[in-house]
Scaffold this motif. Structure first.
Motif, PDB file in Angstrom:
ATOM      1  N   HIS A   3      40.556 -46.061 -45.935  1.00 42.18           N
ATOM      2  CA  HIS A   3      39.882 -45.550 -44.767  1.00 42.18           C
ATOM      3  C   HIS A   3      40.417 -46.465 -43.660  1.00 42.18           C
ATOM      4  O   HIS A   3      39.872 -46.361 -42.398  1.00 42.18           O
ATOM      5  CB  HIS A   3      38.219 -45.658 -44.690  1.00 42.18           C
ATOM      6  CG  HIS A   3      37.696 -44.662 -45.870  1.00 42.18           C
ATOM      7  ND1 HIS A   3      37.603 -43.365 -45.744  1.00 42.18           N
ATOM      8  CD2 HIS A   3      37.222 -45.164 -47.181  1.00 42.18           C
ATOM      9  CE1 HIS A   3      37.020 -42.883 -46.890  1.00 42.18           C
ATOM     10  NE2 HIS A   3      36.715 -43.625 -47.810  1.00 42.18           N
ATOM     11  N   GLN A   4      41.259 -47.352 -43.976  1.00 40.56           N
ATOM     12  CA  GLN A   4      41.932 -48.133 -42.780  1.00 40.56           C
ATOM     13  C   GLN A   4      40.839 -48.810 -42.204  1.00 40.56           C
ATOM     14  O   GLN A   4      40.835 -48.666 -40.653  1.00 40.56           O
ATOM     15  CB  GLN A   4      42.774 -47.360 -41.919  1.00 40.56           C
ATOM     16  CG  GLN A   4      43.806 -46.287 -42.698  1.00 40.56           C
ATOM     17  CD  GLN A   4      44.872 -46.559 -42.334  1.00 40.56           C
ATOM     18  OE1 GLN A   4      45.560 -46.760 -41.117  1.00 40.56           O
ATOM     19  NE2 GLN A   4      46.156 -46.659 -43.046  1.00 40.56           N
ATOM     20  N   VAL A   5      40.035 -49.424 -42.640  1.00 44.41           N
ATOM     21  CA  VAL A   5      38.722 -50.219 -42.000  1.00 44.41           C
ATOM     22  C   VAL A   5      38.929 -51.829 -42.056  1.00 44.41           C
ATOM     23  O   VAL A   5      39.617 -52.229 -43.231  1.00 44.41           O
ATOM     24  CB  VAL A   5      37.522 -50.039 -42.660  1.00 44.41           C
ATOM     25  CG1 VAL A   5      36.268 -50.655 -42.096  1.00 44.41           C
ATOM     26  CG2 VAL A   5      37.193 -48.486 -42.545  1.00 44.41           C
ATOM     27  N   LEU A   6      38.866 -52.633 -40.955  1.00 44.90           N
ATOM     28  CA  LEU A   6      38.706 -53.866 -40.980  1.00 44.90           C
ATOM     29  C   LEU A   6      37.248 -54.325 -41.511  1.00 44.90           C
ATOM     30  O   LEU A   6      36.522 -54.074 -40.621  1.00 44.90           O
ATOM     31  CB  LEU A   6      39.130 -54.524 -39.833  1.00 44.90           C
ATOM     32  CG  LEU A   6      39.027 -56.145 -39.666  1.00 44.90           C
ATOM     33  CD1 LEU A   6      39.883 -56.619 -40.579  1.00 44.90           C
ATOM     34  CD2 LEU A   6      39.263 -56.286 -38.045  1.00 44.90           C
ATOM     35  N   ALA A   7      37.178 -55.004 -42.545  1.00 46.22           N
ATOM     36  CA  ALA A   7      35.901 -55.381 -42.940  1.00 46.22           C
ATOM     37  C   ALA A   7      35.655 -56.886 -42.854  1.00 46.22           C
ATOM     38  O   ALA A   7      36.383 -57.790 -43.213  1.00 46.22           O
ATOM     39  CB  ALA A   7      35.664 -55.002 -44.522  1.00 46.22           C
ATOM     40  N   LEU A  17      38.930 -60.541 -32.614  1.00 42.11           N
ATOM     41  CA  LEU A  17      38.816 -59.290 -33.419  1.00 42.11           C
ATOM     42  C   LEU A  17      40.097 -58.432 -33.162  1.00 42.11           C
ATOM     43  O   LEU A  17      40.580 -58.080 -34.194  1.00 42.11           O
ATOM     44  CB  LEU A  17      37.578 -58.756 -33.083  1.00 42.11           C
ATOM     45  CG  LEU A  17      36.085 -59.018 -33.502  1.00 42.11           C
ATOM     46  CD1 LEU A  17      35.190 -58.295 -32.791  1.00 42.11           C
ATOM     47  CD2 LEU A  17      36.180 -58.768 -34.778  1.00 42.11           C
ATOM     48  N   HIS A  18      40.519 -58.597 -31.967  1.00 41.83           N
ATOM     49  CA  HIS A  18      41.815 -57.840 -31.438  1.00 41.83           C
ATOM     50  C   HIS A  18      42.943 -58.256 -32.194  1.00 41.83           C
ATOM     51  O   HIS A  18      43.717 -57.570 -32.780  1.00 41.83           O
ATOM     52  CB  HIS A  18      41.855 -57.528 -30.025  1.00 41.83           C
ATOM     53  CG  HIS A  18      41.130 -56.791 -29.493  1.00 41.83           C
ATOM     54  ND1 HIS A  18      40.335 -57.053 -28.552  1.00 41.83           N
ATOM     55  CD2 HIS A  18      41.085 -55.420 -29.578  1.00 41.83           C
ATOM     56  CE1 HIS A  18      39.647 -55.990 -28.072  1.00 41.83           C
ATOM     57  NE2 HIS A  18      40.100 -54.930 -28.603  1.00 41.83           N
ATOM     58  N   SER A  19      42.896 -59.643 -32.520  1.00 40.51           N
ATOM     59  CA  SER A  19      44.084 -60.061 -33.272  1.00 40.51           C
ATOM     60  C   SER A  19      44.247 -59.623 -34.601  1.00 40.51           C
ATOM     61  O   SER A  19      45.072 -59.606 -35.204  1.00 40.51           O
ATOM     62  CB  SER A  19      43.983 -61.739 -33.005  1.00 40.51           C
ATOM     63  OG  SER A  19      43.098 -62.373 -33.720  1.00 40.51           O
ATOM     64  N   GLN A  20      43.000 -59.518 -35.387  1.00 38.70           N
ATOM     65  CA  GLN A  20      42.844 -59.407 -36.530  1.00 38.70           C
ATOM     66  C   GLN A  20      43.299 -57.859 -36.913  1.00 38.70           C
ATOM     67  O   GLN A  20      43.850 -57.626 -37.970  1.00 38.70           O
ATOM     68  CB  GLN A  20      41.200 -59.602 -37.344  1.00 38.70           C
ATOM     69  CG  GLN A  20      40.905 -61.192 -36.951  1.00 38.70           C
ATOM     70  CD  GLN A  20      41.994 -61.984 -37.707  1.00 38.70           C
ATOM     71  OE1 GLN A  20      42.222 -62.106 -38.969  1.00 38.70           O
ATOM     72  NE2 GLN A  20      42.616 -63.020 -36.987  1.00 38.70           N
ATOM     73  N   LEU A  21      42.727 -56.981 -36.052  1.00 38.34           N
ATOM     74  CA  LEU A  21      42.905 -55.542 -36.214  1.00 38.34           C
ATOM     75  C   LEU A  21      44.652 -55.405 -36.081  1.00 38.34           C
ATOM     76  O   LEU A  21      45.111 -54.441 -36.798  1.00 38.34           O
ATOM     77  CB  LEU A  21      42.404 -54.723 -35.121  1.00 38.34           C
ATOM     78  CG  LEU A  21      40.958 -54.360 -35.310  1.00 38.34           C
ATOM     79  CD1 LEU A  21      40.328 -54.003 -34.076  1.00 38.34           C
ATOM     80  CD2 LEU A  21      40.679 -53.328 -36.275  1.00 38.34           C
TER      81      LEU A  21
END
Lengths: 284, 140
Positions: free
Chosen positions: A57-61, A240-244
């Motif tokens: 689902h292309q989710v960052l968990a 958060l943006h860097s992780q995405l």
């Protein structure tokens, strides 16, 4: 587990099964079976299944852990507000009792599932899996899993998350990483929360808190945040943006190996045969 | 709607995740015992302080978790793993305290953990059921 070809005997444990070794013989009808499996292999298996859900689902968990009252839910409320219209968020809430936190999150306009663990002190991968099936994961960019408030037990259970985040709030004291090394060592980012209280709690030193974290050989970012003003969580939003971006990049390269947060099980003498991933067996 | 955990709720004990770990251990060992139609007489674990699992609590939880299983009455032996770090600067390996993973030789904090976070079921010792000696055919 592979117990047929003997491949789970490694240079590290060979002495145990060699003649004269601890587990070498089968005297009086006994036999010894080398296992070399993580004690939580069943949980880890479920966690890797959860990870497949996230990939599909292309989710960052992200797994949020801290003491009770360190400000996990407040941080999520502020995060949802700040990212509204930009990113879709969903939340899994873990508490012993009450729907209070899920209600707070829903009032912010995002889906939330409350797991009430009864008396269990942590979330495990099975609980999270049940909750996943109640969320519209196709429409989600970031899934936050707010673990049970506890600096001990949650650190030992992989949920399938991509990253662990540990919060340390100013009123708790700046030596928490030294007191709870397992938890803080598992974190991929540490947030010093409630830093608006620093002016009334001068005994807390952000520098000492960071030094305590570095004493665990942790090189992860240590970010100061508070939710009293809109700019208070900016370092966290940037992270958060860097992780995405990193996750997207990893997916494009087809290599997510640096995107699983399972540091606690780092030295399990894992062998490919011991870690087989079976196909998904339920409806996604 | 809240998720009410099923089986794991009954397998949970207030504020003690070692019991959950213990149930997982018993299930793992039972699966091996079933496969070989044997009962478990001894379990060997390898546990480091940075695993988050306390050996003493595991020992106390084990009789409860193993009651009525193929592991009931089995000896539970736990070997401690030392906390050891390797320093990429001075190339030394050192045994250190669990909350101080800095290189004691040169003071570098960017060390890597060599051991200390293990939580491993190392081996299971099995005994044939009475009259079932023929099932123990695989090599030790």
């Amino acid at each position: 587990m592979c117990d047929t070809c003997g491949c789970n005997v490694t240079p590290g444990n060979q002495h145990l099964v060699e003649p004269g070794g601890k587990f070498s013989h089968s005297a009086s009808g006994r036999e010894s079976v080398e296992v070399l499996q993580n004690l939580l292999s069943e949980n880890d298996h479920q966690a890797s299944h959860n990870r497949q859900h996230f990939a599909r689902h292309q989710v960052l968990a992200l797994n949020l852990m801290s003491s009770p009252g360190a400000g996990k839910t407040s941080l999520l409320e502020a995060t949802i507000k700040a990212l509204k219209g930009e990113l879709n968020i969903a939340v899994i809430e873990g508490d012993l009792e009450t729907e209070n936190d899920a209600r707070r999150i829903r009032e912010c306009g995002v889906p939330a599932v409350q797991i009430t663990t009864g008396s269990a002190c942590h979330l495990d991968a099975h609980m999270v899996h049940d909750a996943l099936h109640q969320l519209p994961l196709d429409d989600v960019d970031i899934l936050f899993i707010e673990n049970v408030g506890n600096l001990v037990c949650p650190a030992s259970f992989d949920l399938g998350q991509h990253r662990n985040i540990a919060l340390l709030s100013v009123p708790e004291g700046d030596d928490k990483p030294a007191k709870y090394p397992v938890m803080f060592r598992s974190a991929d980012a540490v947030l010093i929360s409630k830093t608006d209280l620093l002016q009334v709690l001068p005994e807390f030193s952000v520098a000492r808190a960071e030094a305590s974290l570095r004493g665990l050989a942790s090189q992860v970012p240590c970010l100061s945040v508070h939710t009293r003003s809109s700019s208070g969580i900016q370092p966290w939003l940037d992270w958060l943006h860097s992780q995405l971006a990193e996750l997207k990049d990893s997916r494009q390269r087809g290599d997510l190996s640096n995107f699983t947060s399972v540091p606690e099980h780092g030295h399990v003498l894992m062998h490919p045969h011991l870690q087989q991933v079976t196909p998904l067996d339920d409806e996604l | 709607m809240p998720v009410r955990p099923g089986s794991y709720l009954t397998k949970s004990w207030p504020a003690m995740h070692e019991l959950s770990v213990c149930y997982a251990l018993v299930e793992q060992a039972e699966a091996i015992a079933r496969q070989r139609k044997a009962r478990v007489v001894r379990l060997l674990l390898h546990i480091g302080p940075l695993s988050g699992v306390e050996a003493g609590l595991l020992r106390r939880a084990f009789p409860l978790a193993s009651a009525g299983s193929a592991c009931e009455g089995a000896a539970l032996d736990i070997e401690d793993a030392p906390v050891s770090v390797h320093c990429p600067e001075c190339k030394k390996s050192s045994v250190v305290a669990a909350n101080k993973l800095i290189c004691p030789a040169c003071g570098n904090w960017r060390t890597s953990l060599e051991s200390g976070d293990e939580m491993v079921l190392q081996s299971v010792e099995l005994e044939a059921w009475a009259g079932g000696g023929d099932v123990l055919s695989s090599p030790a």
